[in-house]
Scaffold this active site. Structure first.
Site, PDB file in Angstrom:
ATOM      1  CB  CYS A   2      -0.866   0.027   1.244  1.00 51.64           C
ATOM      2  SG  CYS A   2      -1.913  -1.412   1.403  1.00 51.64           S
ATOM      3  NE  ARG A  27       4.377   1.865  -1.596  1.00 49.10           N
ATOM      4  CZ  ARG A  27       5.093   2.018  -0.501  1.00 49.10           C
ATOM      5  NH1 ARG A  27       6.199   2.708  -0.516  1.00 49.10           N
ATOM      6  NH2 ARG A  27       4.720   1.484   0.639  1.00 49.10           N
ATOM      7  CG  ASN A 119       0.520   2.043   3.780  1.00 44.16           C
ATOM      8  OD1 ASN A 119      -0.571   2.108   3.255  1.00 44.16           O
ATOM      9  ND2 ASN A 119       1.597   2.658   3.315  1.00 44.16           N
ATOM     10  N   GLY A 120      -0.121  -1.403   6.665  1.00 48.20           N
ATOM     11  CA  GLY A 120       0.277  -2.251   7.791  1.00 48.20           C
ATOM     12  C   GLY A 120      -0.839  -3.208   8.140  1.00 48.20           C
ATOM     13  CD  GLU A 503      14.767 -20.537  -4.898  1.00 46.51           C
ATOM     14  OE1 GLU A 503      14.191 -21.444  -5.530  1.00 46.51           O
ATOM     15  OE2 GLU A 503      14.553 -19.330  -5.104  1.00 46.51           O
ATOM     16  CD  GLU A 510      14.866 -17.765 -11.505  1.00 47.15           C
ATOM     17  OE1 GLU A 510      13.716 -17.468 -11.817  1.00 47.15           O
ATOM     18  OE2 GLU A 510      15.288 -17.693 -10.339  1.00 47.15           O
ATOM     19  CG  HIS A 526      24.047 -43.004  -5.956  1.00 48.99           C
ATOM     20  ND1 HIS A 526      24.361 -44.335  -5.781  1.00 48.99           N
ATOM     21  CD2 HIS A 526      23.901 -42.491  -4.715  1.00 48.99           C
ATOM     22  CE1 HIS A 526      24.357 -44.620  -4.489  1.00 48.99           C
ATOM     23  NE2 HIS A 526      24.085 -43.510  -3.816  1.00 48.99           N
TER      24      HIS A 526
HETATM   25  C1  F6R Z   1      11.960 -18.246  -9.674  1.00 52.97           C
HETATM   26  C2  F6R Z   1      10.575 -17.957  -9.973  1.00 52.97           C
HETATM   27  C3  F6R Z   1       9.763 -19.014 -10.613  1.00 52.97           C
HETATM   28  C4  F6R Z   1       8.390 -19.107  -9.923  1.00 52.97           C
HETATM   29  C5  F6R Z   1       7.484 -20.061 -10.686  1.00 52.97           C
HETATM   30  C6  F6R Z   1       6.154 -20.208 -10.007  1.00 52.97           C
HETATM   31  O1  F6R Z   1      12.643 -17.119  -9.222  1.00 52.97           O
HETATM   32  O2  F6R Z   1      10.097 -16.882  -9.699  1.00 52.97           O
HETATM   33  O3  F6R Z   1      10.404 -20.239 -10.576  1.00 52.97           O
HETATM   34  O4  F6R Z   1       8.602 -19.538  -8.619  1.00 52.97           O
HETATM   35  O5  F6R Z   1       7.295 -19.589 -11.987  1.00 52.97           O
HETATM   36  O6  F6R Z   1       5.481 -19.000  -9.973  1.00 52.97           O
HETATM   37  P1  F6R Z   1       4.325 -18.756  -8.955  1.00 52.97           P
HETATM   38  O7  F6R Z   1       4.907 -18.778  -7.586  1.00 52.97           O
HETATM   39  O8  F6R Z   1       3.777 -17.419  -9.312  1.00 52.97           O
HETATM   40  O9  F6R Z   1       3.318 -19.846  -9.148  1.00 52.97           O
END
Ligand code: F6R
Length: 630
Positions: A2, A27, A119-120, A503, A510, A526
């Site tokens: 917000c 935002r 906001n909050g 991750e 990415e 393996h």
């Molecule tokens: C990685 C990333 C993507 C999303 C994936 C799922 O940085 O952003 O791997 O995690 O496309 O997207 P949502 O969470 O919107 O379903």
């Protein structure tokens, strides 16, 4: 997230509000509104009490058409009477209550003479709403905010000597986080503002005063800025600012120098949105935890829309998601199984749909999605529903497609994420899933209350620990510089460290377009170990989470084959550091919560390498923020 804008004094109040709202657009918002104190210029005064007095009115407009809301507001505002004395405006990113005109701010009291934007999150809004309704107030929205304006109304009715005193009295009743601005007919040139946690900045000229939730909304209007501190209240009048604590003690405001242009200011001085969003992670985690634990230590996820009896009757959990959201599910699976003693399966959404999974009425299918629109996850959840499962969605966008179709929703409250790669939404997802795991354990009675209390303490310590990890960007950059020319990266982890490794590899792919793979370290011999040669960079999660010794044995295997070893290690763990070429330090936390902290250096590492290679971190190639194709 917000946004707030307010102004008093000057000839351009309405323009400042509309322009400020437009500058807050970046935002992210789903609806918007404004309120003005205006002097009616269209009527001769007939009320004898008002003779000789300009009849001031409070004028409000709201719109909930997503990004078209501001156009609609501007059109409506053409109908406001003139001159305008003061105004408050708001862009809303829904948390409590869906995006709708009725939930858009400003909210008014019963008499329509007081308006508030906020906001909050007001944590105790439910109990306050019950009390206010019992006392005869009419609350009209689904928001947590509306209680504030009725509390102000009640304080004035009880004899508070003016708006500022009434706001102070109202806030004494409120728990949670707030940045707010209040406007009232009876003091038409006054804007009262107050903050706790959520930011607010004041701008001053000799004839007006401005307020906003961030500096971009005010740039160019003045160069005299004052940042309000937590638990401060400000009274803004044309050309005058009075600041006090919420207890009423005077505060001498100290001016802040701002040298940003608009673009830098939108990024809060960060070079890009990704970096800003990485730094917003402590707040994202804190907001996701806020108001979900009752005073007696019990977790009540009110918005779940399914009763505890339903959750208690679940005999299996199935998590479906894509990308980083899938990793969040995998990170939380360990806690769900351990705490709630439930079997938890997890699948990539695009695979789940087509494999005739065994789910039935006893299965809770949890969809995890920051956008709530990813078509693979949406279709997977539809498939689960068709098979009779209960569907719960963890999502960052209120009223997204998935949330509308689900039986239950648990919102992450990370605020809008502009960088394409998930960072703060990812940490908020893990946090929300851990809350769900604890709730399942509580309703199933698989954890003692004392254990739940201890774990809640650990959860609430996470924002500070994430903050410490986030602040080490320079150290991580130094490590990235050491390996900037490498072309192959292997991320390894065991147990909860395994999804952290996945991750880490995804983030690096990415953002840096480099070959990066994540593996469970025990699986190395393996097959994947064939990839290791001198020059390969191996990044391992080596925090003390129980399988540390086994992890270190796996690290030794790659080390002896010439790999460069970078380890995520707990602060002060020199034993681990002794086995690494470089260390990414993180504070220690409960092992099952550790992914929330341990993944941060991998985000920073991917960010740093991408920057070193000169790539655009906010818009990596070929990627979209919302993936609505299969
Ligand atoms: C990685 C990333 C993507 C999303 C994936 C799922 O940085 O952003 O791997 O995690 O496309 O997207 P949502 O969470 O919107 O379903």
């Amino acid at each position: 997230m917000c946004g707030i804008i307010a102004v008093t004094g000057g000839d351009e109040v309405l323009d400042v509000i509309l322009d400020g709202l437009a500058r807050l657009e970046y935002r992210g918002y789903d609806s918007a509104g404004l309120a003005l104190t205006t002097v009616r210029d269209d009527a001769t005064v007939v009320d004898s009490d008002l003779e000789g007095v300009a009849p001031v009115t409070l004028w409000r407009a709201r719109a909930a058409d997503g990004t078209r809301s501001l156009d609609h507001l501007a059109k409506q505002a053409e109908g406001a009477s003139r001159p305008v004395r003061a105004g408050i405006g708001h862009t809303r990113w829904a948390t409590h209550g869906r995006p709708s005109e009725g939930n858009a701010h400003p909210h008014l009291d019963c008499t329509g003479r007081i308006a508030v934007v906020h906001n909050g999150i007001i944590e105790n809004h439910a109990e306050l709403a019950a009390e206010l309704t019992g006392a005869g107030h009419r609350l009209r929205s689904e928001t947590d905010t509306e209680v504030v304006v009725h509390l102000v109304e009640a304080a004035l009715a009880a004899g508070a000597p003016g708006l500022a005193a009434a706001v102070r009295a109202a806030l004494a009743r409120v728990r949670g986080a707030f940045a707010l601005a209040v406007l009232a007919v009876d003091e038409p040139d006054l804007v009262v503002a107050a903050r706790r946690v959520s930011p607010l900045v004041v701008g001053m000229t000799s004839s007006s005063a401005f307020l906003a939730s961030d500096i971009p909304a005010l740039l160019g209007r003045t160069d005299r800025f004052y940042v309000l501190d937590d638990d401060q209240l400000a009274e803004l009048r044309p050309g005058s600012l009075v600041v006090t604590t919420l207890d009423g003690d005077p505060v001498e405001p100290v001016a802040t120098t701002v040298e940003w242009d608009l673009d830098a200011a939108r990024k809060d001085g960060f070079d890009d949105f990704m970096s800003k969003e990485i730094h917003e992670q402590p707040t994202a985690v804190a907001n996701t935890l806020l108001d979900r634990v009752h005073a007696d230590g019990h977790l009540v996820l009110d918005e779940l829309r399914v009763g505890h009896d339903v959750l208690a009757g679940i005999d299996k959990v199935f998590v479906v998601a894509c990308g980083s959201s899938y990793h969040a599910g995998l990170m939380a699976k360990y806690a769900m199984e351990h705490w709630a003693r439930l079997p938890v399966e997890i699948d990539i959404a695009s695979e789940f749909r087509y494999r005739d999974p065994v789910v039935d009425e006893g299965t809770l299918v949890v969809g995890v999605s920051q956008s709530g629109e990813t078509v693979d996850t949406l279709q997977a959840l539809r498939e689960a529903k068709r098979k009779g499962a209960r569907v719960l969605v963890v999502c960052n966008v209120v009223d997204a497609s998935m949330t509308r179709e689900a039986d239950a929703v648990l919102y992450t409250r990370a605020g809008p994420e502009i960088g394409v790669a998930a960072t703060k939404t990812h940490l908020a997802q893990i946090t929300a899933l851990l809350l769900l795991a604890l709730t399942l354990a509580q309703v199933r009675g698989t954890l003692e209350d004392a254990d739940v209390r201890l774990l809640l303490g650990d959860l609430h310590a996470l924002p500070d620990k994430v903050g410490l990890a986030v602040d080490r960007g320079d150290d991580v950059l130094a490590v990235a510089e050491q390996v900037r020319d490498a072309s192959a990266f292997l991320f390894l982890g065991r147990h909860v460290g395994y999804p952290v490794a996945l991750e880490g590899a995804l983030k690096l792919k990415e953002l840096s377009y480099l070959r990066a793979e994540g593996f469970p370290a025990g699986e190395l011999k393996h097959g994947p170990i064939a990839l290791v040669e001198p020059g390969t960079v191996v990044l391992g999660v080596a925090t003390r989470t129980g399988l540390w010794e086994k992890m270190m044995a796996n690290v030794a295997e790659v080390r002896s084959r010439g790999a460069t070893i970078v380890l995520v290690a707990n602060d002060g763990d020199e034993e681990t550091a002794g086995l690494a070429d470089a260390v990414l330090w993180v504070p220690a936390t409960h092992p099952l919560l550790s992914p929330v902290v341990d993944v941060v250096p991998f985000q920073l590492f991917a960010y740093a390498l991408a920057r070193l290679h000169g790539y655009d971190v906010d818009r990596p190639r070929n990627l979209a923020k919302v993936v609505t194709v299969e």
